[in-house]
Design a protein around this motif. Sequence first.
Motif, PDB file in Angstrom:
ATOM      1  N   VAL A  98       0.848  -1.203   0.000  1.00 49.21           N
ATOM      2  CA  VAL A  98       0.000   0.000   0.000  1.00 49.21           C
ATOM      3  C   VAL A  98       0.878   1.246   0.000  1.00 49.21           C
ATOM      4  O   VAL A  98       0.624   2.212  -0.743  1.00 49.21           O
ATOM      5  CB  VAL A  98      -0.977   0.002   1.201  1.00 49.21           C
ATOM      6  CG1 VAL A  98      -1.649   1.373   1.351  1.00 49.21           C
ATOM      7  CG2 VAL A  98      -2.043  -1.081   1.029  1.00 49.21           C
ATOM      8  N   ALA A  99       1.933   1.236   0.807  1.00 47.88           N
ATOM      9  CA  ALA A  99       2.848   2.389   0.860  1.00 47.88           C
ATOM     10  C   ALA A  99       3.442   2.662  -0.517  1.00 47.88           C
ATOM     11  O   ALA A  99       3.451   3.809  -0.985  1.00 47.88           O
ATOM     12  CB  ALA A  99       3.956   2.121   1.880  1.00 47.88           C
ATOM     13  N   ARG A 100       3.926   1.616  -1.169  1.00 48.48           N
ATOM     14  CA  ARG A 100       4.568   1.803  -2.480  1.00 48.48           C
ATOM     15  C   ARG A 100       3.531   2.119  -3.569  1.00 48.48           C
ATOM     16  O   ARG A 100       3.821   2.859  -4.512  1.00 48.48           O
ATOM     17  CB  ARG A 100       5.392   0.571  -2.851  1.00 48.48           C
ATOM     18  CG  ARG A 100       6.615   0.410  -1.942  1.00 48.48           C
ATOM     19  CD  ARG A 100       7.657  -0.532  -2.506  1.00 48.48           C
ATOM     20  NE  ARG A 100       8.842  -0.595  -1.643  1.00 48.48           N
ATOM     21  CZ  ARG A 100       9.828   0.285  -1.669  1.00 48.48           C
ATOM     22  NH1 ARG A 100       9.766   1.311  -2.502  1.00 48.48           N
ATOM     23  NH2 ARG A 100      10.875   0.164  -0.864  1.00 48.48           N
ATOM     24  N   ALA A 101       2.321   1.563  -3.440  1.00 50.18           N
ATOM     25  CA  ALA A 101       1.277   1.833  -4.443  1.00 50.18           C
ATOM     26  C   ALA A 101       0.728   3.255  -4.332  1.00 50.18           C
ATOM     27  O   ALA A 101       0.303   3.842  -5.335  1.00 50.18           O
ATOM     28  CB  ALA A 101       0.138   0.827  -4.292  1.00 50.18           C
ATOM     29  N   THR A 102       0.737   3.797  -3.113  1.00 59.94           N
ATOM     30  CA  THR A 102       0.224   5.162  -2.918  1.00 59.94           C
ATOM     31  C   THR A 102       1.324   6.214  -3.086  1.00 59.94           C
ATOM     32  O   THR A 102       1.043   7.401  -3.117  1.00 59.94           O
ATOM     33  CB  THR A 102      -0.431   5.323  -1.523  1.00 59.94           C
ATOM     34  OG1 THR A 102       0.469   4.827  -0.516  1.00 59.94           O
ATOM     35  CG2 THR A 102      -1.749   4.565  -1.446  1.00 59.94           C
ATOM     36  N   MET A 103       2.581   5.758  -3.177  1.00 63.13           N
ATOM     37  CA  MET A 103       3.710   6.677  -3.416  1.00 63.13           C
ATOM     38  C   MET A 103       4.565   6.120  -4.563  1.00 63.13           C
ATOM     39  O   MET A 103       5.756   5.825  -4.379  1.00 63.13           O
ATOM     40  CB  MET A 103       4.556   6.825  -2.149  1.00 63.13           C
ATOM     41  CG  MET A 103       3.806   7.381  -0.958  1.00 63.13           C
ATOM     42  SD  MET A 103       4.857   7.544   0.509  1.00 63.13           S
ATOM     43  CE  MET A 103       5.899   8.925   0.052  1.00 63.13           C
ATOM     44  N   PRO A 104       3.964   5.922  -5.743  1.00 70.56           N
ATOM     45  CA  PRO A 104       4.656   5.200  -6.818  1.00 70.56           C
ATOM     46  C   PRO A 104       5.925   5.885  -7.321  1.00 70.56           C
ATOM     47  O   PRO A 104       6.805   5.223  -7.863  1.00 70.56           O
ATOM     48  CB  PRO A 104       3.603   5.123  -7.930  1.00 70.56           C
ATOM     49  CG  PRO A 104       2.641   6.227  -7.638  1.00 70.56           C
ATOM     50  CD  PRO A 104       2.635   6.386  -6.153  1.00 70.56           C
ATOM     51  N   ASP A 105       6.043   7.195  -7.146  1.00 72.03           N
ATOM     52  CA  ASP A 105       7.209   7.921  -7.666  1.00 72.03           C
ATOM     53  C   ASP A 105       8.227   8.260  -6.577  1.00 72.03           C
ATOM     54  O   ASP A 105       9.179   8.993  -6.829  1.00 72.03           O
ATOM     55  CB  ASP A 105       6.750   9.208  -8.358  1.00 72.03           C
ATOM     56  CG  ASP A 105       5.775   8.923  -9.489  1.00 72.03           C
ATOM     57  OD1 ASP A 105       6.001   7.926 -10.205  1.00 72.03           O
ATOM     58  OD2 ASP A 105       4.789   9.671  -9.626  1.00 72.03           O
ATOM     59  N   GLN A 106       7.992   7.738  -5.367  1.00 70.19           N
ATOM     60  CA  GLN A 106       8.897   8.038  -4.258  1.00 70.19           C
ATOM     61  C   GLN A 106       9.209   6.754  -3.487  1.00 70.19           C
ATOM     62  O   GLN A 106       8.470   5.787  -3.555  1.00 70.19           O
ATOM     63  CB  GLN A 106       8.241   9.030  -3.282  1.00 70.19           C
ATOM     64  CG  GLN A 106       7.763  10.321  -3.931  1.00 70.19           C
ATOM     65  CD  GLN A 106       6.836  11.076  -2.990  1.00 70.19           C
ATOM     66  OE1 GLN A 106       7.195  11.349  -1.860  1.00 70.19           O
ATOM     67  NE2 GLN A 106       5.640  11.390  -3.453  1.00 70.19           N
TER      68      GLN A 106
ATOM     69  N   LEU B  43       0.036   7.743   6.138  1.00 71.31           N
ATOM     70  CA  LEU B  43       1.443   8.151   6.168  1.00 71.31           C
ATOM     71  C   LEU B  43       1.936   8.590   4.786  1.00 71.31           C
ATOM     72  O   LEU B  43       2.907   9.347   4.680  1.00 71.31           O
ATOM     73  CB  LEU B  43       2.319   7.016   6.701  1.00 71.31           C
ATOM     74  CG  LEU B  43       2.123   6.652   8.180  1.00 71.31           C
ATOM     75  CD1 LEU B  43       3.009   5.471   8.568  1.00 71.31           C
ATOM     76  CD2 LEU B  43       2.394   7.846   9.096  1.00 71.31           C
ATOM     77  N   SER B  44       1.267   8.112   3.731  1.00 66.11           N
ATOM     78  CA  SER B  44       1.606   8.544   2.363  1.00 66.11           C
ATOM     79  C   SER B  44       0.993   9.897   2.033  1.00 66.11           C
ATOM     80  O   SER B  44       1.254  10.456   0.961  1.00 66.11           O
ATOM     81  CB  SER B  44       1.120   7.507   1.342  1.00 66.11           C
ATOM     82  OG  SER B  44       1.756   6.268   1.519  1.00 66.11           O
ATOM     83  N   GLU B  45       0.132  10.390   2.935  1.00 67.13           N
ATOM     84  CA  GLU B  45      -0.514  11.699   2.789  1.00 67.13           C
ATOM     85  C   GLU B  45      -1.357  11.806   1.516  1.00 67.13           C
ATOM     86  O   GLU B  45      -1.331  12.826   0.815  1.00 67.13           O
ATOM     87  CB  GLU B  45       0.539  12.817   2.850  1.00 67.13           C
ATOM     88  CG  GLU B  45       1.268  12.845   4.184  1.00 67.13           C
ATOM     89  CD  GLU B  45       2.294  13.972   4.284  1.00 67.13           C
ATOM     90  OE1 GLU B  45       2.508  14.670   3.284  1.00 67.13           O
ATOM     91  OE2 GLU B  45       2.882  14.136   5.375  1.00 67.13           O
ATOM     92  N   VAL B  46      -2.124  10.729   1.226  1.00 64.38           N
ATOM     93  CA  VAL B  46      -3.059  10.779   0.097  1.00 64.38           C
ATOM     94  C   VAL B  46      -4.403  11.313   0.601  1.00 64.38           C
ATOM     95  O   VAL B  46      -4.571  11.583   1.792  1.00 64.38           O
ATOM     96  CB  VAL B  46      -3.221   9.388  -0.570  1.00 64.38           C
ATOM     97  CG1 VAL B  46      -1.900   8.941  -1.175  1.00 64.38           C
ATOM     98  CG2 VAL B  46      -3.723   8.336   0.423  1.00 64.38           C
ATOM     99  N   SER B  47      -5.371  11.436  -0.291  1.00 66.55           N
ATOM    100  CA  SER B  47      -6.663  12.020   0.076  1.00 66.55           C
ATOM    101  C   SER B  47      -7.433  11.126   1.041  1.00 66.55           C
ATOM    102  O   SER B  47      -7.191   9.910   1.125  1.00 66.55           O
ATOM    103  CB  SER B  47      -7.509  12.232  -1.183  1.00 66.55           C
ATOM    104  OG  SER B  47      -7.886  10.973  -1.723  1.00 66.55           O
ATOM    105  N   ASP B  48      -8.388  11.730   1.752  1.00 67.99           N
ATOM    106  CA  ASP B  48      -9.248  10.957   2.658  1.00 67.99           C
ATOM    107  C   ASP B  48     -10.007   9.875   1.903  1.00 67.99           C
ATOM    108  O   ASP B  48     -10.197   8.763   2.414  1.00 67.99           O
ATOM    109  CB  ASP B  48     -10.246  11.888   3.358  1.00 67.99           C
ATOM    110  CG  ASP B  48      -9.571  12.783   4.394  1.00 67.99           C
ATOM    111  OD1 ASP B  48      -8.398  12.515   4.727  1.00 67.99           O
ATOM    112  OD2 ASP B  48     -10.226  13.738   4.863  1.00 67.99           O
TER     113      ASP B  48
END
Length: 322
Positions: free
Chosen positions: A56-64, A188-193
């Motif tokens: 989930v962390a890597r999928a929600t922050m694919p460029d970081q 923690l990835s700071e994506v939308s609610d």
Amino acid sequence: MTSATSLFSPVEADLCVLTENLKNLIGARHPILYAAAEHLFGAKGKRVRPAIVFLVARATMPDQGITERHRRLAEITEMIHTASLVHDDVVDESDVRRGIPTVHSIFGSRVAVLAGDFLFAQSSWYLANLDNLQVVKLLSEVIKDFAEGEIQQGLNCFSTVTIEAYLSKSYYKTASLMANSAKAASVLSEVSDAQTQHMYHYGRHLGLAFQIVDDILDFTGSTEGLGKPAGSDLKSGNLTAPVLYALEEKPYLEALIEREFAKEDDLEQALALVKDSRGIERSRELAATHARMAVEHLSELPISEPRQALVKLADYVLSRLY
């Protein structure tokens, strides 16, 4: 069938670091706890829960790259899960898990209870140090849910309940950790609610499918494959989806359950009645429904290898049945 190892290849390096970190986090300054940690975290578990956090962390922050807080969250998730297993094994008086002796069978119930308590306390400490109140609330709720699930299961021993009540208990015991840790990773990835809610529902439905499949395998799996005697849930009075569905077709099954399999061959009769009903088939359908619903909540994620692994994970959960 896809193996869990190949499925988690996008986060394989993350999981290797996690295992070593866990041994060090738990065992420092406590020789017996270190021995218990070696035993627990050296076991060939699939690491499904921390893998979900990493994916989930890597999928929600694919460029970081993922952050150190994501890594610590994955460790906390596995600590909480392991603590619940240690306590479960004491309550159930189980001598074997995943085919290896349980902590209480090696070190005694007193050390096992204290080791479980220590893991919960340690996870709470590291959780507080993440400095994110929303994540603290999410994972604290999981610990509360574990206790609620155990109490529900204990109170309903040898009692017929509705499928809804069974799913509620399954959420508390299994799906809550997957749901809330997946949501916490996205926080923690700071994506939308909206995206964090999708991750919560992915974990919730995946967790329910996972538990239903486990409950089916209690009837269809081998003792070697399960790492515990087949039919042990039914024997202990834990009535799961296959039994609850079978009760609708086989009225005599209720009489066997009510007398708690007191007569010789009662348990064998009960197992035969479940297998002769549509209980297992209907449970498979229920698991498939939840796996499909889990995948639907991934549609908003950008296309990436970790997202594809999350999709395949839902297929893998169901593939354990075949």
